[in-house]
Design a protein around this motif. Structure first.
Motif, PDB file in Angstrom:
ATOM      1  N   TYR A 105      -8.261  12.628 -10.516  1.00 31.68           N
ATOM      2  CA  TYR A 105      -9.378  12.886 -11.491  1.00 31.68           C
ATOM      3  C   TYR A 105      -8.901  10.853 -12.074  1.00 31.68           C
ATOM      4  N   PHE A 106     -10.409   9.682 -11.752  1.00 30.20           N
ATOM      5  CA  PHE A 106     -10.210   8.886 -12.478  1.00 30.20           C
ATOM      6  C   PHE A 106      -8.976   7.655 -11.476  1.00 30.20           C
ATOM      7  N   VAL A 107      -8.824   8.280 -10.644  1.00 26.35           N
ATOM      8  CA  VAL A 107      -7.810   7.062  -9.657  1.00 26.35           C
ATOM      9  C   VAL A 107      -8.805   6.132  -9.018  1.00 26.35           C
ATOM     10  N   ARG A 108      -8.883   4.838  -9.048  1.00 25.98           N
ATOM     11  CA  ARG A 108      -9.572   4.466  -8.316  1.00 25.98           C
ATOM     12  C   ARG A 108      -9.032   3.921  -7.113  1.00 25.98           C
ATOM     13  N   THR A 109      -7.422   3.052  -6.782  1.00 27.39           N
ATOM     14  CA  THR A 109      -7.137   2.541  -5.663  1.00 27.39           C
ATOM     15  C   THR A 109      -5.496   3.288  -6.060  1.00 27.39           C
ATOM     16  N   LEU A 110      -5.780   3.352  -4.021  1.00 27.20           N
ATOM     17  CA  LEU A 110      -4.399   4.506  -4.225  1.00 27.20           C
ATOM     18  C   LEU A 110      -4.066   3.756  -3.026  1.00 27.20           C
ATOM     19  N   ARG A 111      -2.462   3.538  -3.272  1.00 32.28           N
ATOM     20  CA  ARG A 111      -0.933   3.003  -1.982  1.00 32.28           C
ATOM     21  C   ARG A 111      -0.507   4.420  -1.879  1.00 32.28           C
ATOM     22  N   ILE A 112      -0.418   3.842  -0.637  1.00 28.48           N
ATOM     23  CA  ILE A 112       0.879   4.984   0.588  1.00 28.48           C
ATOM     24  C   ILE A 112       1.650   4.376   0.866  1.00 28.48           C
ATOM     25  N   GLU A 113       2.464   4.641   0.187  1.00 32.19           N
ATOM     26  CA  GLU A 113       3.945   4.117   1.293  1.00 32.19           C
ATOM     27  C   GLU A 113       4.748   5.272   2.047  1.00 32.19           C
ATOM     28  N   LYS A 114       5.303   4.683   3.290  1.00 31.35           N
ATOM     29  CA  LYS A 114       6.206   5.911   4.224  1.00 31.35           C
ATOM     30  C   LYS A 114       7.221   5.734   3.999  1.00 31.35           C
ATOM     31  N   SER A 115       8.926   6.237   3.983  1.00 29.14           N
ATOM     32  CA  SER A 115      10.018   5.832   4.558  1.00 29.14           C
ATOM     33  C   SER A 115      10.323   7.521   5.741  1.00 29.14           C
ATOM     34  N   SER A 116      11.269   6.479   5.900  1.00 27.54           N
ATOM     35  CA  SER A 116      11.459   7.466   6.997  1.00 27.54           C
ATOM     36  C   SER A 116      13.235   7.872   7.250  1.00 27.54           C
ATOM     37  N   PHE A 117      13.778   7.145   6.415  1.00 28.45           N
ATOM     38  CA  PHE A 117      15.174   7.178   6.375  1.00 28.45           C
ATOM     39  C   PHE A 117      16.038   8.173   5.643  1.00 28.45           C
ATOM     40  N   LYS A 118      17.159   8.477   5.063  1.00 31.97           N
ATOM     41  CA  LYS A 118      17.729   9.285   5.065  1.00 31.97           C
ATOM     42  C   LYS A 118      17.846   9.521   3.563  1.00 31.97           C
ATOM     43  N   GLU A 119      17.069   8.253   2.971  1.00 33.11           N
ATOM     44  CA  GLU A 119      17.392   7.691   1.025  1.00 33.11           C
ATOM     45  C   GLU A 119      15.970   7.008   1.132  1.00 33.11           C
ATOM     46  N   PRO A 120      15.680   7.069  -0.191  1.00 28.24           N
ATOM     47  CA  PRO A 120      14.714   6.300  -0.253  1.00 28.24           C
ATOM     48  C   PRO A 120      14.117   5.031  -0.719  1.00 28.24           C
ATOM     49  N   VAL A 121      14.211   4.514   0.400  1.00 26.03           N
ATOM     50  CA  VAL A 121      14.197   3.193   0.557  1.00 26.03           C
ATOM     51  C   VAL A 121      13.659   2.852   1.860  1.00 26.03           C
ATOM     52  N   GLN A 148       4.379   0.211   3.815  1.00 29.50           N
ATOM     53  CA  GLN A 148       2.900   0.752   3.456  1.00 29.50           C
ATOM     54  C   GLN A 148       2.096   1.149   4.566  1.00 29.50           C
ATOM     55  N   TRP A 149       1.263   1.800   4.790  1.00 28.07           N
ATOM     56  CA  TRP A 149       0.584   2.843   5.384  1.00 28.07           C
ATOM     57  C   TRP A 149      -0.625   3.067   4.750  1.00 28.07           C
ATOM     58  N   ILE A 150      -1.233   3.790   3.957  1.00 22.55           N
ATOM     59  CA  ILE A 150      -2.821   3.800   3.402  1.00 22.55           C
ATOM     60  C   ILE A 150      -3.041   2.771   2.430  1.00 22.55           C
ATOM     61  N   GLU A 151      -3.877   2.190   2.139  1.00 25.20           N
ATOM     62  CA  GLU A 151      -4.851   1.990   0.487  1.00 25.20           C
ATOM     63  C   GLU A 151      -6.177   2.404   1.019  1.00 25.20           C
ATOM     64  N   ARG A 152      -6.363   3.485  -0.492  1.00 25.47           N
ATOM     65  CA  ARG A 152      -7.855   3.662  -0.616  1.00 25.47           C
ATOM     66  C   ARG A 152      -8.211   3.123  -1.581  1.00 25.47           C
ATOM     67  N   ASP A 153      -9.875   3.263  -1.743  1.00 28.21           N
ATOM     68  CA  ASP A 153     -10.926   2.864  -2.920  1.00 28.21           C
ATOM     69  C   ASP A 153     -11.119   4.556  -2.879  1.00 28.21           C
ATOM     70  N   LEU A 154     -10.808   4.575  -3.882  1.00 24.99           N
ATOM     71  CA  LEU A 154     -11.712   5.933  -4.704  1.00 24.99           C
ATOM     72  C   LEU A 154     -13.481   5.719  -4.658  1.00 24.99           C
ATOM     73  N   VAL A 155     -13.641   7.335  -4.749  1.00 26.09           N
ATOM     74  CA  VAL A 155     -15.215   7.347  -5.467  1.00 26.09           C
ATOM     75  C   VAL A 155     -15.099   7.544  -6.620  1.00 26.09           C
ATOM     76  N   HIS A 156     -15.522   7.418  -7.506  1.00 26.49           N
ATOM     77  CA  HIS A 156     -15.489   7.840  -9.181  1.00 26.49           C
ATOM     78  C   HIS A 156     -16.337   9.252  -9.219  1.00 26.49           C
ATOM     79  N   THR A 157     -16.337  10.252  -9.317  1.00 26.90           N
ATOM     80  CA  THR A 157     -17.006  11.598  -9.311  1.00 26.90           C
ATOM     81  C   THR A 157     -17.088  12.093 -11.024  1.00 26.90           C
ATOM     82  N   GLU A 158     -17.878  11.726 -11.413  1.00 23.53           N
ATOM     83  CA  GLU A 158     -18.264  12.190 -12.760  1.00 23.53           C
ATOM     84  C   GLU A 158     -17.673  13.699 -12.826  1.00 23.53           C
ATOM     85  N   GLY A 159     -17.241  14.409 -13.573  1.00 26.77           N
ATOM     86  CA  GLY A 159     -17.416  15.734 -13.786  1.00 26.77           C
ATOM     87  C   GLY A 159     -16.350  16.495 -13.096  1.00 26.77           C
TER      88      GLY A 159
END
Length: 143
Positions: free
Chosen positions: A67-83, A87-98
């Protein structure tokens, strides 16, 4: 191999980092499978969280309810540690009132161990993430 929601906490998935937390709405709420719970970061952006699968997975579809998220970026890692996130995906989301934003993303090259979600901007001072689901299969254990 059977496709499952890889993001559910009872599948062994964890939120290992969130840039903010509210004791009434902690980040673990996003993966608890309960549609009534959510994570809400404070009004400063960007905010982020990292999900750890504790295994190598192949994601075919992501669904983010927010709710209320405008821009969302998703990054990925395939390593044993979070390193070394890429960048994988970036989206501008549509505001949906209520009503919740329900963003479905068909994933390409979805081999991951960790996902980092970055709320780059929001439509208001506050935003919320109600659930993150990832349809896919476990590929192998971390070794």
């Amino acid at each position: 191999m059977r496709k499952v929601d890889l993001c559910l906490s009872f599948e062994g998935t964890e939120v290992i980092l969130a840039t903010s937390s509210d004791e009434k709405h902690p980040p673990e709420n996003m993966i608890d499978g309960n549609p009534e719970t959510f994570w809400t970061p404070p009004g400063m952006f960007p905010q982020e969280f990292i999900i750890c699968f504790h295994k190598h997975v192949r994601i075919e579809k992501l669904v983010i309810q927010s709710y209320f998220v405008r821009t969302l970026r998703i990054e990925k890692s395939s390593f044993k540690e979070p390193v070394d996130f890429e960048q994988w995906i970036e989206r501008d989301l549509v505001h949906t009132e209520g009503q919740l934003q329900n963003e479905e993303i068909l994933a390409r090259d979805g081999h991951v161990t960790y996902l980092r979600f970055i709320i780059v901007s929001a439509f208001d001072h506050f935003a919320s993430v109600h659930s993150v689901s990832a349809e896919g299969v476990a590929v192998s254990n971390l070794s």
